[in-house]
Design a protein around this motif. Structure first.
Motif, short mmCIF file in Angstrom:
data_model
loop_
_atom_site.label_atom_id
_atom_site.label_comp_id
_atom_site.label_asym_id
_atom_site.label_seq_id
_atom_site.Cartn_x
_atom_site.Cartn_y
_atom_site.Cartn_z
N GLU A 6 -7.16 -0.02 12.66
CA GLU A 6 -8.61 -0.26 12.50
C GLU A 6 -9.40 1.04 12.60
O GLU A 6 -10.45 1.18 11.98
N ASP A 32 -8.48 1.07 6.37
CA ASP A 32 -9.51 1.65 5.51
C ASP A 32 -10.06 0.61 4.54
O ASP A 32 -11.20 0.69 4.10
N LYS A 33 -9.22 -0.36 4.20
CA LYS A 33 -9.65 -1.39 3.24
C LYS A 33 -10.10 -2.67 3.95
O LYS A 33 -10.24 -3.72 3.32
N ASN A 34 -10.27 -2.56 5.27
CA ASN A 34 -10.69 -3.73 6.07
C ASN A 34 -9.72 -4.91 5.96
O ASN A 34 -10.14 -6.07 5.97
N LYS A 36 -6.90 -6.83 7.87
CA LYS A 36 -6.32 -6.94 9.22
C LYS A 36 -4.88 -7.42 9.16
O LYS A 36 -4.03 -6.97 9.92
#
Ligand code: SF4
Length: 478
Positions: A6, A32-34, A36
């Protein structure tokens, strides 16, 4: 991903249950691309071309692995940490940020000690007969135990012999979602920078009280953790010390000190992934772990590196664990390493005759050499599962194609022959002043390696190499 992903720590990893895709910072990419987590589900069974044959081959393979002294005895009994003693003997146990290859207190962190003091049971990947993973005790609870790389790099490489502490940190790093190898490399480098007065990081070799806090600070990018999260290459660019920054292509080296195993040194340097022992080709297996093929001599090392890289690449592409490949080494060489026959085999393997033979074999295809390799049933199983006609040479070529594709991608991203390098310490300084050949003769090895691979002097695959492999992407990629 965990907090490290994160916060885009450069060596954040991906975790699935207790198994980890540790290297290369994929956790940072997802962070970086959100993203999870990735969830996959499904209930379809894969179609198998020849189920009966697949079943029989698998049964035979499992039996062979169970009988093998490396895959069926050493790994299940001691886990990968069972290699510590061999590494100590061969001067390949990275110690004090790779200043040396031996550590006086190595027994305290060996696989034998781990098993005797902490092992509760073996645990590994689904259906695997080897089960190299460890479950160890911690405050009355069973948790995942550390493996060799973690033990080596958080132990001798920091001058630390507290195995209990390594177990704790390993668990903590899994929870935080970061690669234990790169994290250790960064901390060791920060310790040496501190020792040399180049960066007042406050970290010292042999002093480990503050490690849990440092790990937390890396994952959340606080204090010195924010800089450690950027990796060793970044730190060396900012504070100096590139000759002892133990990284290749921005990736921190695994726990094998290559001045005691020069083929492994070549592999680290040319590896597409960077300082990773597996993408390097893991010639360590011949250079002290399972065999003893003159570890400090260059003869046949470039050939063995190419061959191993190709086979490992193909096995990975097929979804097979790389540990299954080591059943290829005949058991008697491992059980009786000092017997006359073992000594003869090791000497012959390091001869120019074997080197020339390997070069010839690697040019062959299934028509010229229509065999399955004993100890490597992978090609037979791929045939049985997919219905494709795959023999050993096709398997090698699948791997070779993958390795060349990775290389082309790297070239497109701007990597050059100058990136196929090792830190100065490993090529300029003797690991043991008493041993004049205890450094990596990289220039010679690299020249040979490029030639065998069919690459030019800049490390770029030649057009004829790509044509031979059926890769017609050169102009597109470069
Ligand atoms: S599949 Fe490989 S990594 Fe997993 S338990 Fe078996 S030997 Fe270990």
């Amino acid at each position: 991903i965990g907090p490290a992903g994160e916060h885009r720590v450069k060596y954040a990893n991906l975790t699935s249950g207790e198994r980890v895709a540790g290297r290369g910072g994929t956790g940072a990419v997802l962070g970086d691309k959100n993203v999870k987590a990735i969830v996959a589900r499904g209930n379809r069974k894969p179609d198998i071309a020849n189920p009966e044959k697949t079943k029989q081959l698998t049964k035979n393979w499992v039996a062979a692995l169970r009988k093998h002294p490396f895959c069926g005895e050493r790994l299940p009994k001691y886990g990968t940490a069972g290699l510590v003693r061999s590494m100590q003997k061969g001067h390949t146990l990275a110690t004090k940020n790779f200043a040396a290859g031996q550590y006086d207190n190595y027994e305290a962190i060996s696989g034998e000690t781990l098993s005797a003091k902490y092992l509760i049971k073996n645990k590994g990947c689904m259906t695997c007969p080897i089960q190299c993973g460890r479950q160890v005790g911690r405050s009355g609870k069973a948790i995942k135990g550390p493996e060799l790389e973690t033990i080596g790099l958080w132990g001798p490489n920091l001058l630390n012999s507290d195995l209990q502490a390594i177990i704790e940190w390993n668990y903590q790093m899994d929870e935080l979602g970061m690669d234990t190898i790169s994290a250790a490399g960064c901390v060791a480098f920060a310790m040496e920078l501190n020792e040399k007065g180049l960066w007042q990081s406050g970290l010292e070799f042999g002093v480990t009280d503050q490690i849990p806090q440092v790990l937390h600070d890396i994952a959340y990018r606080r204090g010195i953790g924010d800089e450690l999260a950027e990796g060793t290459r970044y730190l060396s660019q900012k504070y100096g010390g590139s000759e002892f920054a133990m990284q290749v292509k921005g990736m921190e080296l695994s726990a094998y000190e290559p001045r005691g195993a020069v083929g492994q040194g070549l592999g680290y340097a040319v590896s597409n992934r960077g300082g990773d022992h597996l993408n390097a080709g893991y010639t360590m297996i011949y250079e002290g772990l399972a065999m003893n093929v003159k570890p400090r001599k260059v003869q046949a090392k470039a050939e063995l590196t190419v061959l191993n890289q190709n086979i490992m690449e193909a096995a990975s592409a097929a979804g097979s664990c790389l540990f299954t490949l080591y059943a290829f080494v005949p058991g008697f060489l491992i059980k009786k390493p000092h017997s006359v026959i073992s000594r003869v085999v090791n000497a012959v393997m390091a001869s120019s005759l074997v080197a020339a033979t390997l070069r010839l074999v690697m040019k062959a295809n299934d028509k010229v050499l229509p065999i399955h390799m004993p100890g490597l049933p992978h090609s037979q199983l791929i045939s049985a599962v997919t219905g494709m006609r795959v023999k050993f040479m096709t398997l090698c070529q699948i791997g070779e194609r993958g390795y060349n594709l990775e290389r082309l991608y790297n070239v497109k991203r701007g990597l050059t022959a100058a990136d196929d390098r090792l830190p100065g310490r490993l090529v300029n300084e003797l690991e043991d002043p008493q041993l004049p050949d205890s450094k990596v003769p990289l220039a010679i090895l690299k020249r040979k390696y490029y030639r065998i691979r069919g690459w030019d002097q800049s490390g770029v695959p030649l057009a004829k190499t790509l044509r031979r492999l059926g890769l017609v992407l050169r102009d597109f990629l470069i």
